[in-house]
Motif scaffolding. Sequence first.
Motif, PDB file in Angstrom:
ATOM      1  N   GLY A   1       0.821  -1.203   0.000  1.00  0.00           N
ATOM      2  CA  GLY A   1       0.000   0.000   0.000  1.00  0.00           C
ATOM      3  C   GLY A   1       0.858   1.257   0.000  1.00  0.00           C
ATOM      4  O   GLY A   1       2.086   1.190  -0.168  1.00  0.00           O
TER       5      GLY A   1
ATOM      6  N   GLY B   1     -11.557   8.131  -5.096  1.00  0.00           N
ATOM      7  CA  GLY B   1     -10.693   7.321  -5.967  1.00  0.00           C
ATOM      8  C   GLY B   1     -10.639   7.835  -7.391  1.00  0.00           C
ATOM      9  O   GLY B   1      -9.691   7.571  -8.118  1.00  0.00           O
TER      10      GLY B   1
ATOM     11  N   SER C   1       0.440  -0.436  -5.387  1.00  0.00           N
ATOM     12  CA  SER C   1      -0.829   0.204  -5.756  1.00  0.00           C
ATOM     13  C   SER C   1      -0.473   1.582  -6.313  1.00  0.00           C
ATOM     14  O   SER C   1       0.569   2.137  -5.991  1.00  0.00           O
TER      15      SER C   1
ATOM     16  N   SER D   1      -6.537   0.385  -5.107  1.00  0.00           N
ATOM     17  CA  SER D   1      -5.992   0.031  -3.784  1.00  0.00           C
ATOM     18  C   SER D   1      -5.269  -1.307  -3.842  1.00  0.00           C
ATOM     19  O   SER D   1      -5.587  -2.188  -4.653  1.00  0.00           O
ATOM     20  N   SER D   2      -4.305  -1.439  -2.943  1.00  0.00           N
ATOM     21  CA  SER D   2      -3.545  -2.692  -2.898  1.00  0.00           C
ATOM     22  C   SER D   2      -4.408  -3.836  -2.367  1.00  0.00           C
ATOM     23  O   SER D   2      -4.167  -4.998  -2.689  1.00  0.00           O
ATOM     24  N   ASP D   3      -5.430  -3.518  -1.574  1.00  0.00           N
ATOM     25  CA  ASP D   3      -6.351  -4.574  -1.127  1.00  0.00           C
ATOM     26  C   ASP D   3      -7.061  -5.179  -2.345  1.00  0.00           C
ATOM     27  O   ASP D   3      -7.239  -6.396  -2.438  1.00  0.00           O
TER      28      ASP D   3
ATOM     29  N   LYS E   1     -11.035  -3.065   3.215  1.00  0.00           N
ATOM     30  CA  LYS E   1     -10.253  -4.301   3.261  1.00  0.00           C
ATOM     31  C   LYS E   1     -11.183  -5.503   3.453  1.00  0.00           C
ATOM     32  O   LYS E   1     -11.030  -6.538   2.792  1.00  0.00           O
TER      33      LYS E   1
ATOM     34  N   LYS F   1      -2.170   8.808   0.953  1.00  0.00           N
ATOM     35  CA  LYS F   1      -3.405   9.330   1.548  1.00  0.00           C
ATOM     36  C   LYS F   1      -3.437  10.855   1.644  1.00  0.00           C
ATOM     37  O   LYS F   1      -4.461  11.462   1.324  1.00  0.00           O
TER      38      LYS F   1
ATOM     39  N   SER G   1      -8.714   4.312   0.108  1.00  0.00           N
ATOM     40  CA  SER G   1      -8.909   2.870  -0.134  1.00  0.00           C
ATOM     41  C   SER G   1      -9.907   2.254   0.850  1.00  0.00           C
ATOM     42  O   SER G   1     -10.037   1.032   0.909  1.00  0.00           O
TER      43      SER G   1
ATOM     44  N   ASP H   1     -10.283   8.017   3.849  1.00  0.00           N
ATOM     45  CA  ASP H   1      -9.289   7.057   3.361  1.00  0.00           C
ATOM     46  C   ASP H   1      -9.686   6.607   1.959  1.00  0.00           C
ATOM     47  O   ASP H   1     -10.722   5.974   1.765  1.00  0.00           O
TER      48      ASP H   1
END
Length: 254
Positions: free
Chosen positions: A44, A61, A133, A147-149, A210, A50, A204, A202
């Motif tokens: 992330g 986003g 990400s 997002s990396s999630d 998540k 952020k 993401s 946030d």
Amino acid sequence: MLVIKAGGSVITRKGPGPVFDRAGAARLAGVLSRLKEPFILVHGTGSFGKPPAARYRYLSGRIAPGAAPVAAIKASLLDLHSSLVSELVAGGVKAVSCPGCAFFSLVSGRPRLKAGQVLLEWLRGGFVPVINSDIFTCSSGGFRVVSSDALLQELSAELEPALAVFFTDTPGLLSRGGVLLPRLEHPALLRLKRQLPRSPADVSGGMRGKIAEIIRISSAGVDAVILDGRRPAELLELRAGRRAKGTYIHASKK
Ligand SMILES: Nc1ncnc2c1ncn2[C@@H]1O[C@H](COP(=O)(O)OP(=O)(O)OP(=O)(O)O)[C@@H](O)[C@H]1O
Ligand SMILES: [Mg+2]
């Protein structure tokens, strides 16, 4: 094979400006270098990603053309990626940069893996692909933060790893009373997501975002675990078949 996400909360220091957490990254590298099975690492952005999202108001986003200095923000995200890859290599991990924008495309707002074969070739060679990400272009114009999630979710659905691991800055998923939840099945996860407030600050989606990705991972038949990235050695305990502190989410179908 495992897919692992290092949260921005683990590899950066929280604050208004971008600060790489070298000690946190080194601790993670030390543990990952001892892992006895192949894995792909996604990371992330934390304090690199952020603050600009809040400053230029793209917390949804979506970034309209001209609304943010996209090139400068991407250069800063690349600094973080590069610092992490270097720290992993210094810690004994055969890390190779596999930039998110080069390996995934965006389809209807979701990342789609387009170069999975290349990831598998690196894995076969004994290397660790490291994916960041990033800000992607949208075919409809403008840009989108991915997002990396969500990247870990797509890797899980496409590559069917033995486990998806989320390192973050809590001991695991906590109940509303603040108690660590060691195991969760799919229905309990759905209930927990409904109870959690949204994280409007946030980009993401914080823990709620998540959990939404973990619900998708679980539906794809892949187990997931949320572990404390400040104590990454718990992963070695878990993979050795011992009790590990964290939250284990059993897949809803196998
Ligand atoms: N029920 C919960 N259990 C555990 N943590 C929670 C819960 N609800 C909210 N959180 C918050 O979620 C945060 C972790 O998510 P966050 O998105 O900040 O980190 P990350 O995903 O690891 O980092 P990044 O988004 O930069 O990659 C924790 O710091 C914690 O405060
Ligand atoms: Mg997050």
